[in-house]
Design a protein around this motif. Structure first.
Motif, short mmCIF file in Angstrom:
data_model
loop_
_atom_site.label_atom_id
_atom_site.label_comp_id
_atom_site.label_asym_id
_atom_site.label_seq_id
_atom_site.Cartn_x
_atom_site.Cartn_y
_atom_site.Cartn_z
N ILE A 23 4.53 -1.75 8.62
CA ILE A 23 4.44 -0.18 7.96
C ILE A 23 5.84 0.31 8.15
O ILE A 23 6.44 0.29 9.00
CB ILE A 23 3.63 0.66 9.16
CG1 ILE A 23 2.26 0.47 9.22
CG2 ILE A 23 3.86 2.20 8.75
CD1 ILE A 23 1.43 0.97 10.36
N ARG A 24 6.46 0.80 6.85
CA ARG A 24 7.79 1.01 6.46
C ARG A 24 7.80 2.33 6.46
O ARG A 24 7.24 2.97 5.08
CB ARG A 24 8.30 0.12 5.51
CG ARG A 24 8.28 -1.33 5.68
CD ARG A 24 8.78 -2.17 4.63
NE ARG A 24 8.49 -3.54 4.84
CZ ARG A 24 8.86 -4.45 4.05
NH1 ARG A 24 9.41 -4.33 3.02
NH2 ARG A 24 8.62 -5.70 4.43
N ARG A 53 -1.57 6.77 16.77
CA ARG A 53 -2.44 5.76 17.62
C ARG A 53 -2.94 4.64 16.91
O ARG A 53 -2.62 3.33 17.01
CB ARG A 53 -3.52 6.42 18.59
CG ARG A 53 -2.86 6.89 19.78
CD ARG A 53 -4.40 7.20 20.64
NE ARG A 53 -5.56 7.80 20.00
CZ ARG A 53 -5.44 9.37 19.81
NH1 ARG A 53 -4.32 9.98 20.29
NH2 ARG A 53 -6.51 9.92 19.22
N TYR A 54 -3.49 4.98 15.85
CA TYR A 54 -4.00 3.84 14.91
C TYR A 54 -2.98 3.02 14.30
O TYR A 54 -2.87 1.81 14.42
CB TYR A 54 -4.65 4.57 13.60
CG TYR A 54 -5.88 3.50 12.98
CD1 TYR A 54 -6.95 2.98 13.55
CD2 TYR A 54 -5.23 3.05 11.72
CE1 TYR A 54 -7.75 2.20 13.05
CE2 TYR A 54 -6.35 2.32 11.13
CZ TYR A 54 -7.46 2.03 11.67
OH TYR A 54 -8.31 1.11 11.01
N ALA A 55 -1.87 3.68 13.73
CA ALA A 55 -0.59 2.76 13.25
C ALA A 55 0.01 1.94 14.44
O ALA A 55 0.29 1.05 13.88
CB ALA A 55 0.44 3.71 12.54
N LEU A 98 0.82 -1.14 0.01
CA LEU A 98 -0.02 0.04 0.20
C LEU A 98 0.78 1.06 0.02
O LEU A 98 1.87 1.21 0.89
CB LEU A 98 -0.69 0.10 1.10
CG LEU A 98 -1.83 -1.14 1.47
CD1 LEU A 98 -2.29 -1.13 2.80
CD2 LEU A 98 -3.05 -1.36 0.30
N ILE A 99 0.70 2.11 -1.00
CA ILE A 99 1.47 3.22 -1.05
C ILE A 99 0.66 4.54 -0.21
O ILE A 99 -0.08 4.82 -0.42
CB ILE A 99 1.87 3.67 -2.44
CG1 ILE A 99 2.33 2.65 -3.31
CG2 ILE A 99 2.46 4.97 -2.51
CD1 ILE A 99 2.64 2.95 -4.66
N GLY A 100 1.49 4.95 0.89
CA GLY A 100 1.01 5.85 1.63
C GLY A 100 0.38 5.27 3.10
O GLY A 100 -0.46 4.60 3.20
N GLY A 101 0.98 6.11 4.14
CA GLY A 101 0.55 5.56 5.57
C GLY A 101 -0.39 6.49 6.05
O GLY A 101 -0.38 6.96 7.27
N GLY A 102 -1.20 7.48 5.34
CA GLY A 102 -2.09 8.45 5.82
C GLY A 102 -3.48 7.59 6.08
O GLY A 102 -3.46 6.26 6.27
N VAL A 127 1.71 -4.33 3.43
CA VAL A 127 2.93 -3.61 3.55
C VAL A 127 2.72 -2.35 3.26
O VAL A 127 2.31 -2.04 2.28
CB VAL A 127 4.25 -4.03 2.85
CG1 VAL A 127 5.33 -3.35 3.45
CG2 VAL A 127 4.49 -5.52 3.41
N VAL A 128 2.62 -1.42 4.44
CA VAL A 128 2.54 0.14 4.26
C VAL A 128 3.60 0.76 3.85
O VAL A 128 4.80 0.74 4.76
CB VAL A 128 1.49 0.68 5.34
CG1 VAL A 128 1.31 1.98 5.01
CG2 VAL A 128 0.32 -0.37 5.59
#
Length: 109
Positions: free
Chosen positions: A90-91, A81-83, A5-9, A27-28
């Motif tokens: 999450i990279r 918090r969510y992450a 997944l591209i983007g950790g928003g 994988v984020v």
């Protein structure tokens, strides 16, 4: 099989949550140093245009008064918090170089 997944928003994190619910291992890949998308770089006085009660992420409601409009820093804290609670890889610091729709390389910044 893993899914990138591209983007950790909020969209990337919510999608990772949904994929985990289906038994997949997302994988984020986030370009910045933390999984909060562009939110930390927005202007200080930014607030959501929808109240907190309608701005929750799957499985983690916004705390406090559901009628208030959260400020930028509250949104960043909520995303972090969510992450932290999300069972996903999450990279951060990942730069993707794309050309004509094809991934050329993925490098850690």
């Amino acid at each position: 099989m893993w899914i990138a997944l591209i983007g950790g928003g909020q969209s990337g994190l919510a999608t990772a949550h949904a994929l985990r619910g289906k038994g997949l291992e997302p994988v984020v890949l986030e370009a910045s140093a933390q999984a909060s998308g562009s939110w930390p770089r927005y202007y200080d006085s930014l607030t959501l245009f929808s109240p907190a009660g309608h701005s929750s992420l799957p499985g983690l409601p916004f705390g406090g008064d559901p009628e208030r409009y959260p400020h930028r820093d509250e949104v960043v804290a909520h995303l972090l918090r969510y992450a932290d609670r999300l069972d996903a890889d999450i990279r951060t610091g990942m730069l993707l170089i794309l050309t004509l729709g094809a991934l050329v390389r993925c490098v850690s910044t």
